[in-house]
Write an enzyme that holds these catalytic residues in place. Structure first.
Site, PDB file in Angstrom:
ATOM      1  N   HIS A 176       4.431   5.654  11.721  1.00 50.42           N
ATOM      2  CA  HIS A 176       4.022   5.559  10.316  1.00 50.42           C
ATOM      3  C   HIS A 176       3.092   6.755  10.073  1.00 50.42           C
ATOM      4  O   HIS A 176       1.876   6.607   9.989  1.00 50.42           O
ATOM      5  CB  HIS A 176       3.298   4.229  10.095  1.00 50.42           C
ATOM      6  N   LYS A 222      26.009  -5.785  -1.810  1.00 51.75           N
ATOM      7  CA  LYS A 222      27.483  -5.912  -1.919  1.00 51.75           C
ATOM      8  C   LYS A 222      28.178  -5.269  -0.721  1.00 51.75           C
ATOM      9  O   LYS A 222      29.387  -5.084  -0.729  1.00 51.75           O
ATOM     10  CB  LYS A 222      27.985  -5.231  -3.202  1.00 51.75           C
ATOM     11  N   ARG A 282      11.373   3.565   4.252  1.00 51.43           N
ATOM     12  CA  ARG A 282      10.866   2.561   5.206  1.00 51.43           C
ATOM     13  C   ARG A 282      12.027   1.680   5.623  1.00 51.43           C
ATOM     14  O   ARG A 282      12.822   1.252   4.796  1.00 51.43           O
ATOM     15  CB  ARG A 282       9.759   1.705   4.583  1.00 51.43           C
ATOM     16  N   ARG A 309       0.801  -1.212   0.000  1.00 48.99           N
ATOM     17  CA  ARG A 309       0.000   0.000   0.000  1.00 48.99           C
ATOM     18  C   ARG A 309       0.846   1.279   0.000  1.00 48.99           C
ATOM     19  O   ARG A 309       0.639   2.176  -0.833  1.00 48.99           O
ATOM     20  CB  ARG A 309      -0.914   0.027   1.243  1.00 48.99           C
ATOM     21  N   THR A 310       1.781   1.365   0.933  1.00 51.58           N
ATOM     22  CA  THR A 310       2.527   2.616   1.105  1.00 51.58           C
ATOM     23  C   THR A 310       3.400   2.885  -0.117  1.00 51.58           C
ATOM     24  O   THR A 310       3.420   4.002  -0.650  1.00 51.58           O
ATOM     25  CB  THR A 310       3.392   2.536   2.379  1.00 51.58           C
TER      26      THR A 310
HETATM   27  N1   CP Z   1      -0.460  -0.034   5.886  1.00 47.96           N
HETATM   28  C1   CP Z   1       0.758  -0.294   5.332  1.00 47.96           C
HETATM   29  O1   CP Z   1       1.770   0.307   5.666  1.00 47.96           O
HETATM   30  O2   CP Z   1       0.720  -1.278   4.364  1.00 47.96           O
HETATM   31  P1   CP Z   1       1.989  -1.753   3.541  1.00 47.96           P
HETATM   32  O3   CP Z   1       2.920  -2.457   4.492  1.00 47.96           O
HETATM   33  O4   CP Z   1       1.434  -2.685   2.484  1.00 47.96           O
HETATM   34  O5   CP Z   1       2.633  -0.553   2.943  1.00 47.96           O
END
Ligand code: CP
Length: 296
Positions: A132, A82, A104, A54-55
């Site tokens: 998040h 590497k 992330r 999603r993100t």
């Molecule tokens: N809600 C969320 O962060 O989903 P993803 O891990 O799929 O990005």
């Protein structure tokens, strides 16, 4: 806004401005209206050191809708494999020409460090069990679209609170927006102390809340699923039937059917899960626009 590492950096007026921009952008996307090319000629780099659907996809689409070039970094097929350090990788992505980084990582604090190394605006797309922030923002957008004003809305966030970065951001965002928040879960997954109310019984409050926000058990961060958890905190059809009139279910995804959410519950008319995903694109557009100095 120069960077977005933690939702705590945003006050009420910042949140309202981002939500308002996201709502406007959502309307324009739905109506196929004119989308501002706020990031024309800019480059957004997606640096995901942890899996995401999603993100990652919604940031990618959000940046493209605003006219940006998008470059994607994949740790498994990059020179990270590497032995290139995180710092050198970040400086390399900056030298290539990225203007905004979306990061992330499994370790809390990495997005902030990347921002300090590169001097670039960074969006924290999830760091360990820390935060998040764009998830909390898109959740606020979803609630605004569904309920209008959030003041006084009663919300329970249920499950693996201590390992959840979604909870980490909701705990700060929702009270600022006037939401009456309770954290619900087994004792081992509740923080020792919190600025909001806590409960170890879902059944005691399930009929009193307007929003039931379910969390995935974060097995990758130490959460362990057992039958006691499913029995006490899993929301199946029987528990959905006990929710109040007009109450809704939310989940950041990915969902684990048969664990925190019953097999059929995600398809319940009460579930806003797909709406949350849909609002991810305009919300991330609003954040990117703010970082580019185009709004808020
Ligand atoms: N809600 C969320 O962060 O989903 P993803 O891990 O799929 O990005």
């Amino acid at each position: 806004m120069k960077t977005l590492i933690s939702i705590r950096s945003l006050g009420r007026s910042d949140l309202d401005a981002l939500i308002s921009d996201a709502l406007e952008l959502r309307n324009r996307l739905d109506d196929r209206g004119v989308i501002p090319r706020s990031l024309e000629g800019r480059c957004v780099a997606a640096m995901f050191f942890e899996p995401s659907t999603r993100t990652r996809l919604s940031f990618d689409l959000a940046a493209q809708r605003l006219g940006a070039h998008v470059i994607t970094f994949d740790p498994e097929t990059s020179s990270t494999s590497k032995g290139e350090s995180l710092r050198d990788t970040s400086l390399t992505v900056a030298a290539i020409g990225a203007d905004i980084l979306v990061v992330r990582h499994s370790q809390a604090g990495v997005p902030q460090a990347v921002g300090e190394w590169t001097g670039l605006p960074v969006v924290n797309a999830g760091d360990g069990a820390h935060e998040h922030p764009t998830q909390a923002l898109l959740d606020a957008v979803t609630l605004r679209r569904h309920f209008g004003d959030l003041a006084g809305l009663r919300m329970a966030v249920v499950g693996d609170i201590t390992h959840s970065r979604v909870a980490g951001s909701l705990i700060h965002a929702m009270p600022v927006l006037g939401v009456d928040l309770t954290l619900v879960g087994p004792a081992q997954w509740l923080p020792d102390e919190s600025t909001v109310r806590m409960s170890q019984s879902l059944d005691e409050l399930i009929n009193e809340v307007d929003v039931l926000y379910l969390l995935r058990v974060q097995t990758e961060r130490g959460g362990v699923i057992d039958q006691d958890y499913i029995d006490e905190f899993g929301v199946d059809a029987a528990r959905v039937a006990r929710m109040g009139a007009g109450a809704v279910l939310m989940h950041a995804g990915p969902i684990n059917r048969g664990v925190e959410i019953g097999e059929e519950v995600a398809e319940s008319p009460r579930a806003l899960i797909n709406e949350q995903v849909r609002n991810g694109v305009p919300t991330r557009m609003a954040v990117l626009r703010a970082l580019a100095g185009a709004s808020t």
